[in-house]
Design an enzyme around this catalytic site. Structure first.
Site, mmCIF file in Angstrom:
data_model
loop_
_atom_site.group_PDB
_atom_site.id
_atom_site.type_symbol
_atom_site.label_atom_id
_atom_site.label_comp_id
_atom_site.label_asym_id
_atom_site.label_seq_id
_atom_site.Cartn_x
_atom_site.Cartn_y
_atom_site.Cartn_z
ATOM 1 N NE ARG A 145 -3.591 -0.958 0.357
ATOM 2 C CZ ARG A 145 -5.726 -1.311 0.919
ATOM 3 N NH1 ARG A 145 -5.806 -0.312 1.917
ATOM 4 N NH2 ARG A 145 -6.102 -2.407 0.627
ATOM 5 N NE ARG A 159 -7.047 5.208 2.469
ATOM 6 C CZ ARG A 159 -8.485 4.193 3.012
ATOM 7 N NH1 ARG A 159 -9.878 5.060 2.511
ATOM 8 N NH2 ARG A 159 -7.607 3.130 3.253
ATOM 9 N NE ARG A 192 -10.371 6.966 -2.952
ATOM 10 C CZ ARG A 192 -11.464 7.521 -3.014
ATOM 11 N NH1 ARG A 192 -12.479 8.342 -3.362
ATOM 12 N NH2 ARG A 192 -12.305 5.525 -2.627
ATOM 13 C CG ASP A 228 -8.793 -4.005 -4.494
ATOM 14 O OD1 ASP A 228 -8.008 -3.023 -3.637
ATOM 15 O OD2 ASP A 228 -9.567 -4.212 -3.633
ATOM 16 C CE1 TYR A 255 -12.640 -7.815 1.957
ATOM 17 C CE2 TYR A 255 -11.028 -9.152 1.532
ATOM 18 C CZ TYR A 255 -11.380 -8.342 2.330
ATOM 19 O OH TYR A 255 -10.128 -7.528 2.995
HETATM 20 O O1 CP3 Z 1 0.289 0.450 -3.284
HETATM 21 C C1 CP3 Z 1 -0.203 -0.800 -3.232
HETATM 22 O O2 CP3 Z 1 -0.243 -1.698 -2.399
HETATM 23 C C2 CP3 Z 1 -1.534 -1.599 -4.439
HETATM 24 C C3 CP3 Z 1 -2.969 -1.235 -4.655
HETATM 25 C C4 CP3 Z 1 -3.279 -1.879 -3.437
HETATM 26 C C5 CP3 Z 1 -5.013 -1.547 -2.993
HETATM 27 N N1 CP3 Z 1 -5.323 -2.578 -2.761
HETATM 28 C C6 CP3 Z 1 -5.415 -0.466 -3.357
HETATM 29 C C7 CP3 Z 1 -6.130 0.288 -2.437
HETATM 30 C C8 CP3 Z 1 -3.202 -3.688 -3.298
HETATM 31 C C9 CP3 Z 1 -1.845 -4.431 -3.369
HETATM 32 C C10 CP3 Z 1 -4.700 -3.341 -2.186
HETATM 33 C C11 CP3 Z 1 -4.806 -5.120 -2.536
HETATM 34 C C12 CP3 Z 1 -5.910 -5.312 -1.130
HETATM 35 N N2 CP3 Z 1 -7.579 -4.716 -1.849
HETATM 36 C C13 CP3 Z 1 -5.721 -6.334 -0.612
HETATM 37 C C14 CP3 Z 1 -4.485 -6.911 0.524
HETATM 38 C C15 CP3 Z 1 -4.221 -6.790 0.875
HETATM 39 C C16 CP3 Z 1 -3.996 -6.298 2.169
HETATM 40 O O3 CP3 Z 1 -4.971 -5.037 2.437
HETATM 41 O O4 CP3 Z 1 -4.808 -6.883 3.046
HETATM 42 C C17 CP3 Z 1 -7.251 -6.485 0.050
HETATM 43 C C18 CP3 Z 1 -7.279 -7.292 1.392
HETATM 44 C C19 CP3 Z 1 -7.931 -4.783 -0.781
HETATM 45 C C20 CP3 Z 1 -9.701 -5.089 -0.508
HETATM 46 C C21 CP3 Z 1 -9.816 -4.228 -0.315
HETATM 47 N N3 CP3 Z 1 -9.041 -2.701 -0.625
HETATM 48 C C22 CP3 Z 1 -10.581 -3.233 1.138
HETATM 49 C C23 CP3 Z 1 -10.185 -4.218 2.549
HETATM 50 C C24 CP3 Z 1 -10.520 -1.777 0.733
HETATM 51 C C25 CP3 Z 1 -10.808 -0.192 1.981
HETATM 52 C C26 CP3 Z 1 -9.962 -0.707 3.433
HETATM 53 C C27 CP3 Z 1 -9.203 0.560 2.669
HETATM 54 O O5 CP3 Z 1 -8.554 0.916 3.226
HETATM 55 O O6 CP3 Z 1 -10.011 1.522 2.380
HETATM 56 C C28 CP3 Z 1 -10.059 -1.561 -0.221
HETATM 57 C C29 CP3 Z 1 -10.050 -0.176 -0.708
HETATM 58 C C30 CP3 Z 1 -8.108 -0.298 -1.735
HETATM 59 N N4 CP3 Z 1 -7.167 -0.386 -2.164
HETATM 60 C C31 CP3 Z 1 -7.453 1.865 -1.306
HETATM 61 C C32 CP3 Z 1 -6.217 1.626 -1.896
HETATM 62 C C33 CP3 Z 1 -5.620 2.554 -2.223
HETATM 63 C C34 CP3 Z 1 -8.371 2.196 -0.484
HETATM 64 C C35 CP3 Z 1 -9.612 3.705 -1.343
HETATM 65 C C36 CP3 Z 1 -9.258 5.036 -1.297
HETATM 66 O O7 CP3 Z 1 -8.890 5.977 -1.993
HETATM 67 O O8 CP3 Z 1 -10.498 5.014 -0.737
#
Ligand code: CP3
Length: 349
Positions: free
Chosen positions: A26, A30, A39, A76, A156
């Site tokens: 990540r 944000r 965004r 994602d 999920y």
């Molecule tokens: O920078 C990176 O790592 C690359 C992008 C990336 C995202 N999600 C972007 C993202 C990667 C590799 C992921 C993987 C991901 N997504 C996982 C596995 C890793 C982990 O965190 O356990 C999982 C479980 C998800 C599912 C997911 N996506 C959730 C549960 C959420 C909401 C939680 C949150 O942090 O808001 C997301 C949203 C998400 N994926 C965001 C980002 C940057 C936040 C979105 C926003 O801008 O509001």
């Protein structure tokens, strides 16, 4: 003159590089003001993911500030259910929502034939990031493609959102393993295709995120974590024999070793609960990546600096990639990430 192998890829080949390479799960997100700006322009999170110009730009943002050794595709893990036809929305501040699939009957909603109509922009993003890395002079930086592992993606799909106890998905897996296996097989097949297309488009390494591997008992872990992961890796190695694959079975604890020995992964992502002595033992099986607590990075200060040095000291004699034990937390101060980058760069074995 032949170009030198990128340090991140050198380590994945089970060799030690001159310095310890690093990236952060990540790393785009944000905690960066420039991410929040983009965004807001894009509209929603998925509008960013499926727009190659936006997705490429946010992938590069952290590299320009901190000079990581790897970029990770901005996407994602939930684009897979989305591409299979399951509805997916991200509510601001709430995380993902999907109309849950709770039994074999629900699998009728899924369609494997049209996934690339949804996923094509992601492949385009991968190719664009490779071009842009070159254009901006990041020639030592590797590009990581990724997907969720089937068990985590299925949690999920079945729960319909994040979960604490996973009772719906575990319930289905215990009550009707043959039916649940069909869901796992659909996700497995789709993931093989998706990762293979990322590799063709220019990804130089792949990571499988199994964020919820740690909630299963040994027997369920073998069936829903190890078996599908092994299948994905075997299939990918047939198509792309040279691409390194990192497995991240978060929270696997004592089962990390079995995962490392049985799945065929090239490297292991370690969460922050793995003790450094266990990490050193695992490093004898394959390269390891991790494992600073994201909350320690959030907190900063002398405790963070001490921990980063402890991890580097314990693991840098073997093949090691510095990372967090999970993703960067959104309130993390940018100066803490800067400090982390400088400490790793300055570290001498
Ligand atoms: O920078 C990176 O790592 C690359 C992008 C990336 C995202 N999600 C972007 C993202 C990667 C590799 C992921 C993987 C991901 N997504 C996982 C596995 C890793 C982990 O965190 O356990 C999982 C479980 C998800 C599912 C997911 N996506 C959730 C549960 C959420 C909401 C939680 C949150 O942090 O808001 C997301 C949203 C998400 N994926 C965001 C980002 C940057 C936040 C979105 C926003 O801008 O509001």
């Amino acid at each position: 003159m032949q170009a030198m192998t990128k340090p991140f890829l050198t380590v994945l080949k089970d060799q030690t590089s001159q310095r310890v390479p690093f990236w952060l799960m990540r790393q785009a997100g944000r905690y960066l003001p420039e991410y929040r700006d983009l965004r807001a322009q894009a509209g929603g999170f998925l509008d960013m993911v499926y727009n190659p110009a936006f997705a490429c730009e946010v992938t590069l943002q952290p590299l320009r500030r901190f000079g990581m050794d790897a970029a990770i595709l901005f996407s994602d893990i939930l684009v897979i259910p989305h591409a299979l036809g399951q509805g997916l929305t991200f509510e601001v501040g709430e995380g993902p929502r999907l109309p849950p699939i709770r039994d074999e009957n629900g699998l009728k909603e899924l369609n494997l034939d049209k996934i690339d109509t949804v996923l094509n922009p992601v492949y385009e993003t991968v190719a664009k990031i490779r071009e842009e890395l070159k254009a901006e002079g990041f020639d030592q930086t590797a590009l990581i493609g990724f997907a969720g592992a089937p068990w985590t993606v299925a949690t999920y799909m079945v729960e319909g959102s994040g979960s604490k106890e996973f009772l719906h998905v575990k319930g289905w897996a215990y009550r009707d393993p043959a039916g649940f296996q069909k869901l796992i097989d659909i996700v497995t097949e789709t993931t093989i295709h998706y990762l293979s297309r990322q590799a063709e488009s220019g990804a130089e390494a792949l990571q499988l995120f199994d964020s919820w591997a740690g909630v299963l008992d040994e027997k369920q872990f073998a069936r829903w974590v190890i078996a599908p992961t092994k299948k994905i890796i075997a299939a990918l190695k047939r198509i792309h024999p040279d691409i390194p694959i990192i497995g991240f079975p978060r929270g696997a604890g004592f089962l990390y070793e079995r995962y490392a020995r049985e799945t065929g992964v090239d490297a292991l992502g370690l969460d922050q609960t793995v003790p450094l002595a266990q990490a050193t033992a695992l490093q004898k099986i394959c390269p390891v990546q991790g494992n600073l607590d994201p909350a320690c990075l959030l907190s900063g200060g002398p405790e963070m600096e001490a921990r980063i040095t402890e991890i580097l000291t314990a693991l840098s004699d073997g093949p090691f990639i510095f990372n967090l034990g999970h993703g960067v937390i959104k309130d993390t101060p940018v100066v803490h990430v800067e400090r982390l980058a400088r400490i790793i760069e300055a570290f001498k074995r």
